[in-house]
Design a protein around this motif. Structure first.
Motif, short mmCIF file in Angstrom:
data_model
loop_
_atom_site.label_atom_id
_atom_site.label_comp_id
_atom_site.label_asym_id
_atom_site.label_seq_id
_atom_site.Cartn_x
_atom_site.Cartn_y
_atom_site.Cartn_z
N ALA A 1 0.81 -1.21 0.00
CA ALA A 1 0.00 0.00 0.00
C ALA A 1 0.85 1.26 0.00
O ALA A 1 1.97 1.28 0.52
N ASP A 2 0.29 2.32 -0.60
CA ASP A 2 0.88 3.64 -0.45
C ASP A 2 0.60 4.20 0.94
O ASP A 2 1.45 4.88 1.54
N SER A 3 -0.58 3.90 1.45
CA SER A 3 -0.97 4.41 2.77
C SER A 3 -1.96 3.46 3.42
O SER A 3 -2.69 2.74 2.73
N ILE A 4 -1.96 3.46 4.75
CA ILE A 4 -2.87 2.63 5.53
C ILE A 4 -3.48 3.49 6.63
O ILE A 4 -2.77 4.26 7.29
N PHE A 5 -4.79 3.36 6.81
CA PHE A 5 -5.52 4.09 7.85
C PHE A 5 -6.00 3.10 8.90
O PHE A 5 -6.75 2.17 8.59
N ILE A 6 -5.56 3.31 10.14
CA ILE A 6 -5.96 2.44 11.26
C ILE A 6 -6.14 3.32 12.49
O ILE A 6 -5.86 4.52 12.47
N GLY A 7 -6.62 2.71 13.58
CA GLY A 7 -6.70 3.42 14.85
C GLY A 7 -8.01 4.10 15.12
O GLY A 7 -8.12 4.92 16.04
N GLY A 8 -9.04 3.79 14.34
CA GLY A 8 -10.36 4.37 14.56
C GLY A 8 -11.39 3.59 13.77
O GLY A 8 -11.05 2.80 12.87
N GLU B 1 2.86 4.79 4.15
CA GLU B 1 2.57 5.76 5.22
C GLU B 1 1.44 5.21 6.08
O GLU B 1 0.41 4.79 5.56
N ILE B 2 1.64 5.23 7.40
CA ILE B 2 0.62 4.78 8.33
C ILE B 2 -0.07 6.00 8.93
O ILE B 2 0.59 6.87 9.52
N HIS B 3 -1.38 6.07 8.79
CA HIS B 3 -2.17 7.18 9.32
C HIS B 3 -2.96 6.68 10.52
O HIS B 3 -3.86 5.84 10.39
N ASP B 4 -2.62 7.18 11.69
CA ASP B 4 -3.32 6.82 12.92
C ASP B 4 -4.53 7.74 13.07
O ASP B 4 -4.38 8.96 13.23
N LEU B 5 -5.71 7.17 13.02
CA LEU B 5 -6.94 7.97 13.14
C LEU B 5 -7.14 8.50 14.56
O LEU B 5 -7.97 9.41 14.76
N LYS B 6 -6.47 7.93 15.53
CA LYS B 6 -6.55 8.39 16.92
C LYS B 6 -8.00 8.42 17.43
O LYS B 6 -8.42 9.37 18.09
N GLY B 7 -8.74 7.39 17.07
CA GLY B 7 -10.11 7.27 17.53
C GLY B 7 -11.14 7.98 16.68
O GLY B 7 -12.35 7.81 16.88
N ARG B 8 -10.70 8.78 15.74
CA ARG B 8 -11.63 9.48 14.86
C ARG B 8 -12.20 8.50 13.82
O ARG B 8 -11.62 7.44 13.58
N LYS C 1 -3.75 2.12 -2.53
CA LYS C 1 -2.66 2.10 -3.49
C LYS C 1 -3.13 2.74 -4.79
O LYS C 1 -4.18 2.40 -5.32
N GLY C 2 -2.34 3.69 -5.28
CA GLY C 2 -2.66 4.31 -6.56
C GLY C 2 -3.99 5.02 -6.58
O GLY C 2 -4.65 5.07 -7.63
N GLY C 3 -4.40 5.56 -5.45
CA GLY C 3 -5.66 6.29 -5.39
C GLY C 3 -6.90 5.43 -5.25
O GLY C 3 -8.02 5.95 -5.23
N ARG C 4 -6.69 4.10 -5.13
CA ARG C 4 -7.83 3.19 -4.96
C ARG C 4 -7.65 2.34 -3.71
O ARG C 4 -6.55 2.24 -3.16
N ILE C 5 -8.76 1.76 -3.29
CA ILE C 5 -8.77 0.96 -2.06
C ILE C 5 -8.20 -0.42 -2.38
O ILE C 5 -8.71 -1.14 -3.24
#
Length: 601
Positions: free
Chosen positions: A30-37, A77-84, A55-59
């Motif tokens: 992946a280019d980015s991953i969203f977790i933490g919420g 890149e890992i994006h921590d949602l911090k509960g959001r 990845k590449g603008g798609r899921i």
């Protein structure tokens, strides 16, 4: 257009199938991953998950934190949602993103909570303040503009008139636009610039209000106002309108919309939006519906399901009547207690003839073009439904997805007809907040006011629907849309039609997956599923977990378009995404655009 839909759908299925069956390999990191919420998918089989990989603008992956973290590579890149909470980006079921830019660049004449105007003296003071801060703009375009006044919220409960606005300027045209967008008031220089005097006849579908001397008092209704506005804005030019587009698109992004709509355009404004998109400057997609009564050949040549530089023409727009709160919507019975000088039995009027409605519907059906139609009053909805019923008999089975816009005063039998005719209702529950008290007391009365924007009737029949803000009628405030759909609480605190309430998840679907379906984009947008575009909004809290009475307090923290942040609440996102209330910054940018245009001449 049917052929385009088939090829587009096949392409989406092929892409989705490829992503689902491909084995995990290095190229699938992946280019980015969203977790933490919480991740609210709007997908019934898996409504809430722990993470998303992009990845590449798609899921790329949706599921547990462990599942999506399997897609982590060295550069992910890992994006921590911090509960959001992370949700699909909101899809605009109906709005006017270009005119929304005008709102952002004009004096704010809205009543609380979106502005501070409570009476005509306050309106004049606000206009004078705008002139002091934006004198260069006023002189450059020879126009002073204000947006959002509402006579129902003014202490005087009347429209301002030309004499009121002459106090702002006796030399420069002044125009103020009613919050509905269906009325406006001009000062004396404004009327002169628009070519309106005592000898000017009322246009079809419009009215020039007059004083005791027979001359225009400055208040213009419907087509009379639209025609005058076109003349007054003639000096702004393409560069000025591009500034409107940038301001509008940025405003939509700041409220979590990744797809915006321009719900009534001309060929000229459509080309301006396309030109701006070609510069690669749009933070969100814009789908445009040019007016079907203006240039049908242009619409037929331009309509497409494919975006080009984040812009596409989705179909055509028809307008049958006007504003319910302004008493110009066409009812099937008299208004309950209209405020103003109205004859006995007054029921509003149509902005289009029955012949025009039939012609527009038949043309859209014959050419396989989606038609979205503004119809507020019961009488206007009767006109639309009759025309669609007749056209449907000639061509059964086609998937055109005609849309009813607003339908404020729908009868229950009309909801049955919408279902029978496969008409998608895009309704306006924000009316319960902004004008619910007014509708109860003046437009339809306490009994029928309970059923304005009847989402309960719609859902009881298992129908999909969209909810909208109709910005600039109101700010494109997604959380206000959500709150109004769920609570139906008015400005005074009354609950208007508790039986028409829906639950939070249903209200969220009406802002995501269902309007994506409305636009023929359900394979690409509206839910968080593998293969779809990575269009997201991050909210301060989980809307499914907060007290419904506090939904309007939720904040949009980030808006993400195809994996890229286009808005952050801290101001570090796309530079065009100005939050509400930053008109000075946008005003400076607007002036710079005009100066750049002047230097090129």
């Amino acid at each position: 257009m049917a052929e385009k839909r088939t090829s587009r759908g096949a392409l989406s299925v092929l892409l989705l199938g490829t992503l689902l069956i491909s084995p995990v390999s290095a190229v699938e990191f992946a280019d980015s991953i969203f977790i933490g919420g919480p991740v609210l998918t709007m997908e019934d089989r898996k409504p809430q998950v722990e993470g998303v990989a992009v990845k590449g603008g798609r899921i790329l992956s949706v599921g547990t934190e462990e599942e999506v973290m399997d897609r982590k590579g060295a550069n992910t890149e890992i994006h921590d949602l911090k509960g959001r909470a992370l949700l699909p980006g909101f899809v605009d079921s109906h709005g006017h993103v270009v005119v929304g830019g005008l709102q952002a660049l004009s004096a704010n004449l809205l009543a609380p909570p979106d502005g501070e105007v409570r009476d005509i003296a306050g309106l004049i003071e606000t206009l004078n303040g705008w002139v002091e801060e934006n004198a260069e703009i006023a002189q450059r375009v020879n126009l002073i503009a204000g947006f959002g006044y509402d006579q129902s919220q003014l202490a005087e409960q009347r429209h301002p008139i030309r004499k009121d606005l002459d106090a702002v300027s006796a030399e420069i045209p002044v125009v103020i636009i009613h919050q509905s967008g269906h009325f406006g008031v001009l000062n004396s220089p404004g009327l002169e610039a628009a070519g309106i005097d005592a000898s000017t006849d009322d246009p079809d579908g419009g009215l020039i209000r007059r004083g005791e001397d027979g001359g225009p008092n400055g208040v213009l209704e419907e087509n009379a106002f639209f025609m005058a506005l076109g003349k007054l804005f003639g000096g702004i030019g393409p560069e000025g309108f591009q500034a409107f587009v940038k301001a509008g698109a940025g405003l939509w992004a700041s409220y979590g919309y990744t797809t915006a709509q321009e719900g009534r355009a001309t060929p000229q404004t459509t080309e301006i939006v396309k030109a701006f998109g070609a510069e690669g400057a749009l933070p969100v997609d814009i789908v445009i519906y040019p007016d079907v009564l203006v240039d049908r050949d242009y619409i037929a040549e331009s309509v497409s399901l494919a975006y080009d530089n984040r812009v596409r023409v989705g179909g055509a727009k028809l307008t049958i009547d006007g504003s319910p709160q302004g008493f110009t919507a066409l009812r099937d019975r008299p208004y309950y207690d209209p405020v103003g000088d109205y004859p006995p039995g007054y029921a509003g009027y149509a902005a289009a003839t029955m012949e025009q409605v039939i012609s527009a519907v038949n043309w859209a059906f014959d050419n396989d073009i989606q038609l979205i139609t503004h119809a507020n009053g019961e009488g206007a909805s009767d006109m639309l439904l009759a025309a669609i019923k007749a056209a449907s008999k000639e061509s059964e089975g086609e998937d055109r997805r005609p849309v009813l816009i607003h339908g404020q005063f729908l009868r229950e039998d009309q909801v049955d007809s919408l279902q029978a005719l496969d008409v998608f209702p895009s309704v306006f529950p924000m009316h319960t907040f902004y004008w619910g008290d007014w509708h109860r007391d003046h437009t339809v009365g306490p009994v029928n006011a309970e059923n304005i924007s009847p989402t309960g009737w719609i859902r009881s029949r298992g129908m999909k629907f969209g909810t909208h803000h109709d910005a600039p009628v109101a700010f494109p405030d997604s959380m206000r849309v959500l709150d109004a759909t769920v609570t139906r609480r008015t400005r005074s605190g009354d609950i208007l039609g508790p039986s028409q309430r829906v639950d939070v998840l249903t209200a969220l679907k009406a802002m995501t997956i269902w309007p994506a379906w409305q636009h023929f984009e359900e394979d690409e947008k509206g839910s968080i599923e593998v293969g779809k575009l990575a269009d997201f909004v991050i909210l301060s809290e989980n809307p499914l977990a907060v007290d419904p009475e506090n939904l309007d307090q939720l904040k949009v923290m980030e808006t993400i378009k195809e994996g890229q942040v286009v808005y952050r609440a801290d101001g570090t996102g796309y530079q065009g995404a100005f939050p509400a209330g930053t008109s000075m910054a946008m005003g400076r940018e607007f002036l710079e655009a005009l100066e750049d245009a002047g230097s090129e001449e």
